[in-house]
Enzyme design. Sequence first.
Site, mmCIF file in Angstrom:
data_model
loop_
_atom_site.group_PDB
_atom_site.id
_atom_site.type_symbol
_atom_site.label_atom_id
_atom_site.label_comp_id
_atom_site.label_asym_id
_atom_site.label_seq_id
_atom_site.Cartn_x
_atom_site.Cartn_y
_atom_site.Cartn_z
ATOM 1 N N LYS A 72 0.879 -1.227 -0.047
ATOM 2 C CA LYS A 72 -0.028 0.139 0.135
ATOM 3 C C LYS A 72 0.910 1.126 -0.063
ATOM 4 C CE LYS A 72 -3.458 2.661 0.625
ATOM 5 N NZ LYS A 72 -4.166 3.106 -0.835
ATOM 6 N N ALA A 105 -11.736 6.226 -3.186
ATOM 7 C CA ALA A 105 -10.802 7.450 -2.812
ATOM 8 C C ALA A 105 -10.446 7.120 -1.393
ATOM 9 C CB ALA A 105 -11.794 8.734 -2.832
ATOM 10 N N ILE A 106 -9.375 6.432 -1.328
ATOM 11 C CA ILE A 106 -9.085 6.134 0.162
ATOM 12 C C ILE A 106 -7.972 7.343 0.671
ATOM 13 C CG2 ILE A 106 -7.748 4.459 1.422
ATOM 14 C CD1 ILE A 106 -10.098 3.217 -0.243
ATOM 15 N N LEU A 142 -4.718 7.448 0.557
ATOM 16 C CA LEU A 142 -3.566 7.092 0.820
ATOM 17 C C LEU A 142 -3.522 7.042 2.435
ATOM 18 C CD1 LEU A 142 -1.169 8.801 -2.004
ATOM 19 C CD2 LEU A 142 -1.543 6.279 -1.150
ATOM 20 N N ASN A 158 4.814 6.255 -6.937
ATOM 21 C CA ASN A 158 3.594 6.680 -7.147
ATOM 22 C C ASN A 158 3.256 8.156 -7.543
ATOM 23 O OD1 ASN A 158 0.836 6.857 -7.647
ATOM 24 N ND2 ASN A 158 0.405 6.317 -5.429
ATOM 25 N N CYS A 202 -1.444 9.223 -8.192
ATOM 26 C CA CYS A 202 -2.463 8.771 -7.210
ATOM 27 C C CYS A 202 -3.473 10.009 -7.377
ATOM 28 C CB CYS A 202 -2.337 8.890 -5.684
ATOM 29 S SG CYS A 202 -3.903 8.469 -4.770
ATOM 30 N N GLY A 246 -4.280 -2.966 -15.051
ATOM 31 C CA GLY A 246 -5.597 -2.217 -15.147
ATOM 32 C C GLY A 246 -6.732 -3.280 -15.444
HETATM 33 C C1 LIG Z 1 -8.694 0.318 -3.198
HETATM 34 C C2 LIG Z 1 -7.658 0.700 -3.772
HETATM 35 C C3 LIG Z 1 -6.382 1.417 -3.467
HETATM 36 C C4 LIG Z 1 -5.406 1.701 -4.381
HETATM 37 N N1 LIG Z 1 -4.399 2.294 -3.649
HETATM 38 C C5 LIG Z 1 -3.124 2.539 -4.314
HETATM 39 C C6 LIG Z 1 -2.093 3.055 -3.848
HETATM 40 O O1 LIG Z 1 -1.892 3.320 -2.690
HETATM 41 N N2 LIG Z 1 -0.855 3.215 -4.487
HETATM 42 C C7 LIG Z 1 -0.720 3.018 -6.056
HETATM 43 O O2 LIG Z 1 0.022 3.370 -6.666
HETATM 44 N N3 LIG Z 1 -2.055 2.670 -6.566
HETATM 45 C C8 LIG Z 1 -3.256 2.243 -5.659
HETATM 46 N N4 LIG Z 1 -4.284 1.635 -6.422
HETATM 47 C C9 LIG Z 1 -4.449 1.318 -7.836
HETATM 48 C C10 LIG Z 1 -4.193 -0.051 -8.197
HETATM 49 O O3 LIG Z 1 -2.681 -0.535 -7.557
HETATM 50 C C11 LIG Z 1 -4.069 -0.105 -9.618
HETATM 51 O O4 LIG Z 1 -3.119 0.397 -10.454
HETATM 52 C C12 LIG Z 1 -5.377 0.055 -10.158
HETATM 53 O O5 LIG Z 1 -6.508 -0.424 -9.317
HETATM 54 C C13 LIG Z 1 -5.832 -0.642 -11.459
HETATM 55 O O6 LIG Z 1 -5.578 -2.053 -11.505
HETATM 56 P P1 LIG Z 1 -6.790 -3.245 -11.319
HETATM 57 O O7 LIG Z 1 -7.866 -2.618 -12.210
HETATM 58 O O8 LIG Z 1 -6.567 -4.371 -11.408
HETATM 59 O O9 LIG Z 1 -7.285 -2.699 -9.784
HETATM 60 C C14 LIG Z 1 -5.388 1.364 -5.412
HETATM 61 C C15 LIG Z 1 -6.589 0.912 -6.185
HETATM 62 C C16 LIG Z 1 -7.533 0.458 -5.486
HETATM 63 C C17 LIG Z 1 -8.675 -0.128 -5.971
#
Ligand SMILES: Cc1cc2nc3c(=O)[nH]c(=O)nc-3n(C[C@H](O)[C@H](O)[C@H](O)COP(=O)(O)O)c2cc1C
Lengths: 252, 303
Positions: free
Chosen positions: B44, B69-70, B72, B126, B129, B242
């Site tokens: 994370k 929209a967490i 971070l 990152n 974000c 993605g």
């Molecule tokens: C709940 C959630 C939290 C995420 N937190 C981060 C993060 O802390 N840092 C980051 O680089 N990407 C974060 N992402 C993005 C994912 O790493 C990924 O790039 C994105 O979800 C697309 O991939 P997916 O469709 O397989 O989920 C987050 C995605 C989700 C759904």
Amino acid sequence: MFQPEAPLVERRQVARDLFVLAFAAPEVAAAALPGQFVNLLLRPGPLLRRPFSVHRATEGRVEILLRAVGAGTAGLLALRPGDCVSLLGPLGAGFRLDAAWGSIALLSGGLGVAPFPLAAQAARAAGLEVTWVHGARTAADLCSEWEGDRVVWATDDGSRGFAGSAVDAVPEVGAILACGPNPMLAAVARRWPEAQVAVETYMGCGTGVCLGCAVPKAAGGYDRACSEGPVYRAGDIDWPALPDHLHYRLTA
Amino acid sequence: MTDVGVVLGSLALRGPVLAASGTFGYGTEVPLLERRALGGMVSKGIFLRPRAGTAPPRIVETPSGMLNAIGLQGPGVEALIRDYAPAWAGWEFPVLVNLNGESVEEYGELAARLDGVPGVAGFEVNISCPNVDQGGMYFGNDPVAAARVTAAVRRRTRLPVWVKLTPMVTDIGVIARAVEAEGADALCAVNTFVGMSIDLRTRRPRLANRTGGLSGPAVRPLAVHLANQAAGAVRIPVVGIGGIATAEDALEFLVAGCAAVQVGTATFIDGGAIAAVHDGIAAYLEREGIASLEKLPRCLPRD
Ligand SMILES: Cc1cc2nc3c(=O)[nH]c(=O)nc-3n(C[C@H](O)[C@H](O)[C@H](O)COP(=O)(O)O)c2cc1C
Ligand SMILES: Cc1cc2nc3c(=O)[nH]c(=O)nc-3n(C[C@H](O)[C@H](O)[C@H](O)COP(=O)(O)OP(=O)(O)OC[C@H]3O[C@@H](n4cnc5c(N)ncnc54)[C@H](O)[C@@H]3O)c2cc1C
Ligand code: FES
């Protein structure tokens, strides 16, 4: 934590629009504690799993209580016996029970009754006297099944039992466990900060990794409803900051 | 057995499938997950200091996807070093830390603090974000800022530096080249797409943050295209991300020019998703008579 493909084995109606579904999932049923939940995946269906309190867990069956509020719940209610869901659980931290309390009230509004049959069984097994306090808008919405030593009904329109909020119908007891719409639980917190409440949030994973299920804490910061919760000490939650975003509030 | 190992710069992975940042916590939360198939894990996102995150509701499901929209939320770097890194040191796959900062300097400081900590195998920077007011995506859609962040991290560590790109740009190739020029070892493409969902009952955005990042199958074709463009623009490896839920999804990214992939949202739904993707890739190669993943033919924009 288990993730079996669980077939539907029973469906019964317990109030207007309110149903109990039973799935065969022996490992989950054996492990489930009161206040814990399961996360169900329906295929075809919505993308994410949907969380439901464990209503009962006996004889290898996990029961949930629900009404249709959206695509996921409607899809679950359209299942036929033998159809399978992926059932992940048991999840979360449930209710704490202490024989020293002597007696407890299980206070529910509408769908909030969901976790209490299991809790009532566990409480009685722990030697507690259980008062079942259940409220809804009107008599037809009251869940017909109850468990415990005595029952108190409440309806907003006075059509059955106490006329008004179930919160006002709670007798003197050693401890209170409550579940229902967040505004009802906020009222519980104002009156009994020591009560244990089970809250609802939207969930992404149910297993603690997405941080989507944030519960605002009175002390500041957020907790995960799926991991530290869904059961909290009522006084520990920052109620105004907890969204009342569930559209199917059944009682005040 | 078909060889599905991949080499990304100085990092050799036993398989091409990694757990995506923010969808796998710190790797300690999910007992179900079949770890045998993990090529690696990205933690994370972490900042130097603890962060509370955004107000709820933080997630909403959308057609074939979800907005999050967490903000971070996280315990800060010292807690990460104390509470999680020691466990990572014993794991059989590398853990990369997802670095976040509100300024260029903060990214550099984070890398310096984590460099040499046992358990930390590398960094995913990152700059993408969408859910933070300061930093995040704002570094990722400006080639000059993206380059400065990359350089700041590069200067402070010898560990692998991967840079995670945002899809919210006009030309991802420009950012990709700017980051490559400052010494990134790999690119990760892509982070979430900015989206909004409105509740017609309240006539308000469903997310308290108003906007969120879109992930899940809904974004896959968009992400495959962007990963393909990024791979065509640089010589360093690209990690595709993605909407991957199956081996076929992952293979699209690999054929599009990616060296590896990350799986995010799909792991929320199925704790066995990563294992299924990993096994399916090996089975596909075998079926197609391709001796190893390295030999899989790619289709880059320049081909
Ligand atoms: C709940 C959630 C939290 C995420 N937190 C981060 C993060 O802390 N840092 C980051 O680089 N990407 C974060 N992402 C993005 C994912 O790493 C990924 O790039 C994105 O979800 C697309 O991939 P997916 O469709 O397989 O989920 C987050 C995605 C989700 C759904
Ligand atoms: C721990 C826990 C235990 C639960 N136990 C039970 C139970 O025992 N019985 C039960 O019936 N339910 C229970 N729920 C609630 C249940 O999970 C939801 O009713 C279910 O997920 C709804 O799914 P759906 O697809 O039918 O509806 P959805 O279509 O997902 O949503 C229902 C409604 O909410 C709206 N909505 C969706 N997301 C958001 C958002 N982020 N912000 C605002 N509005 C939104 C939708 O527009 C829709 O009107 C529990 C929830 C939790 C967290
Ligand atoms: S639902 Fe994902 S952390 Fe709680």
